[in-house]
Motif scaffolding. Structure first.
Motif, PDB file in Angstrom:
ATOM      1  N   TRP A 244       0.804  -1.233   0.000  1.00  0.00           N
ATOM      2  CA  TRP A 244       0.000   0.000   0.000  1.00  0.00           C
ATOM      3  C   TRP A 244       0.829   1.271   0.000  1.00  0.00           C
ATOM      4  CZ3 TRP A 244       1.309   2.758   4.253  1.00  0.00           C
ATOM      5  CH2 TRP A 244       1.676   2.069   5.403  1.00  0.00           C
TER       6      TRP A 244
ATOM      7  N   HIS B 222      -2.012   2.210   8.434  1.00  0.00           N
ATOM      8  CA  HIS B 222      -1.145   2.763   7.395  1.00  0.00           C
ATOM      9  C   HIS B 222      -0.061   3.635   8.021  1.00  0.00           C
ATOM     10  CE1 HIS B 222      -4.641   1.443   5.128  1.00  0.00           C
ATOM     11  NE2 HIS B 222      -3.805   1.300   4.127  1.00  0.00           N
TER      12      HIS B 222
ATOM     13  N   HIS C  44      -3.882   6.001  -0.568  1.00  0.00           N
ATOM     14  CA  HIS C  44      -4.942   5.249   0.114  1.00  0.00           C
ATOM     15  C   HIS C  44      -6.310   5.853  -0.210  1.00  0.00           C
ATOM     16  CE1 HIS C  44      -6.754   2.388   2.672  1.00  0.00           C
ATOM     17  NE2 HIS C  44      -7.041   3.232   3.645  1.00  0.00           N
TER      18      HIS C  44
ATOM     19  N   ASP D 108      -2.847   8.590  11.668  1.00  0.00           N
ATOM     20  CA  ASP D 108      -3.474   7.292  11.397  1.00  0.00           C
ATOM     21  C   ASP D 108      -3.245   6.346  12.576  1.00  0.00           C
ATOM     22  OD1 ASP D 108      -4.604   5.279   9.394  1.00  0.00           O
ATOM     23  OD2 ASP D 108      -2.661   4.366   9.828  1.00  0.00           O
TER      24      ASP D 108
ATOM     25  N   ARG E  83       0.687   9.783   8.799  1.00  0.00           N
ATOM     26  CA  ARG E  83       0.735   8.388   9.275  1.00  0.00           C
ATOM     27  C   ARG E  83       0.713   8.330  10.806  1.00  0.00           C
ATOM     28  NH1 ARG E  83       5.319   7.867   5.327  1.00  0.00           N
ATOM     29  NH2 ARG E  83       6.554   7.567   7.212  1.00  0.00           N
TER      30      ARG E  83
ATOM     31  N   ILE F  73      -5.205  10.257   5.791  1.00  0.00           N
ATOM     32  CA  ILE F  73      -5.353   8.859   5.381  1.00  0.00           C
ATOM     33  C   ILE F  73      -6.779   8.446   5.739  1.00  0.00           C
ATOM     34  CG2 ILE F  73      -4.577   6.487   5.857  1.00  0.00           C
ATOM     35  CD1 ILE F  73      -1.786   7.705   6.493  1.00  0.00           C
TER      36      ILE F  73
END
Ligand SMILES: C[S@@+](CC[C@H](N)C(=O)[O-])C[C@H]1O[C@@H](n2cnc3c(N)ncnc32)[C@H](O)[C@@H]1O
Length: 272
Positions: free
Chosen positions: A6, A30, A113, A23, A20, A82
């Motif tokens: 990914w 991710h 994503h 996330d 990230r 994300i």
């Protein structure tokens, strides 16, 4: 370090990314060890960070539903992140299947994503662009191909402006976006602040230090400074407030139980 399928080619996975890390705070998958390590360090100073992020997402979903209820069917979400649970297009299109959503982010993982999640949705797009260059966003063919900027739009700047340093002129960028929007448009915004954090400022400042070390400074602004992003727009009731205080779904919503959820501010403004 191995690059999972990914993760887009060419990204530097030895440097943490705020997208990230966010996330990770929200329980997503991710992110890499560098991101988790930086996020854990930030949480040593501010253990309630995930709570703040959950309050931020909950505010955003209520604001999107409010926008749909006020007749808005177009959304421009800059610094969209994300995709996770309850994304803007899901909330907006559940309330109005015809709603159109243009996402913008400059993080390659957020863009990749989002592309994967939006596959097959002809009313939502993601554009790779930078909030610091609003002209490019307003002229981006993916965005202008979906949204009609001559009609009202809800512009979302949710948990993104605190990553723009004063030297990069966040007020000028937001003014340019505000001015480009049609009357009746909404500005939905949240921003980090020392105000409301249930800890002494000196302790919470440790978190700011972590972001500084990863070269992605987190800029805490005061209520007054955040309010200036709405210049020329009328504040929708109850104004710029702690996120759980903005039109809660129920008088005692779950996020109101955690003092950390009252860190920072959220608000919605309307262009007359
Ligand atoms: C904390 S996340 C917020 C995501 C989402 N808006 C939310 O509130 O759930 C911040 C996002 O802003 C993006 N971002 C930061 N600076 C940006 C810039 N100058 N232009 C575009 N996106 C930016 C980051 O890549 C990240 O995905």
């Amino acid at each position: 370090m191995e690059r999972p399928a990914w993760a887009p080619q060419g990204i530097d996975i030895s440097v943490p990314s705020v997208s990230r890390m966010y996330d990770f705070y929200l329980g997503g998958s991710h992110n890499f060890e560098v991101d988790r390590e930086a996020a854990r360090k930030a949480m040593e100073f501010l253990p309630g960070l995930p709570k703040i992020m959950q309050a931020n997402r909950a505010f955003m979903r209520r604001a999107v539903r409010h926008a749909v209820d006020s007749g808005i069917d177009q959304f421009l979400d800059i610094g969209s992140g994300i995709p996770t649970f309850g994304n803007v297009h899901e909330v907006a299109q559940a309330a109005d299947p015809g709603a159109k959503v243009a996402y913008v982010d400059h993080d390659p993982v957020a863009v990749a994503h989002s592309q994967a999640v939006l596959e097959g949705n002809d009313r939502a797009v993601i554009a790779a662009a930078d909030l610091r260059r609003p002209k490019e966003i307003l002229a981006n063919p993916e965005i202008t191909g979906l949204l009609d900027l001559d009609r009202p739009v809800a512009l979302l700047l949710v948990a993104v402006l605190h990553f723009i340093e004063d030297a990069d002129e966040p007020y000028a960028a937001v003014a340019e976006l505000r001015e480009a929007l049609a009357p009746g448009s909404l500005l939905v915004l949240t921003h980090a602040s020392y105000e409301g954090i249930p800890l002494p400022k000196a302790e919470a400042a440790g978190t700011v230090g972590v972001y500084k070390n990863i070269r992605n400074p987190l800029i805490m602004r005061s209520h007054e400074e955040i309010g200036r992003f709405f210049e020329g727009y009328e504040m929708v009731e109850p104004g710029l407030v702690s996120m759980p205080e903005w039109r809660p779904d129920t008088p005692q919503s779950p996020e109101q139980e955690d003092p950390y959820a009252f860190s920072g501010f959220g608000g919605v403004g309307r262009k007359a």
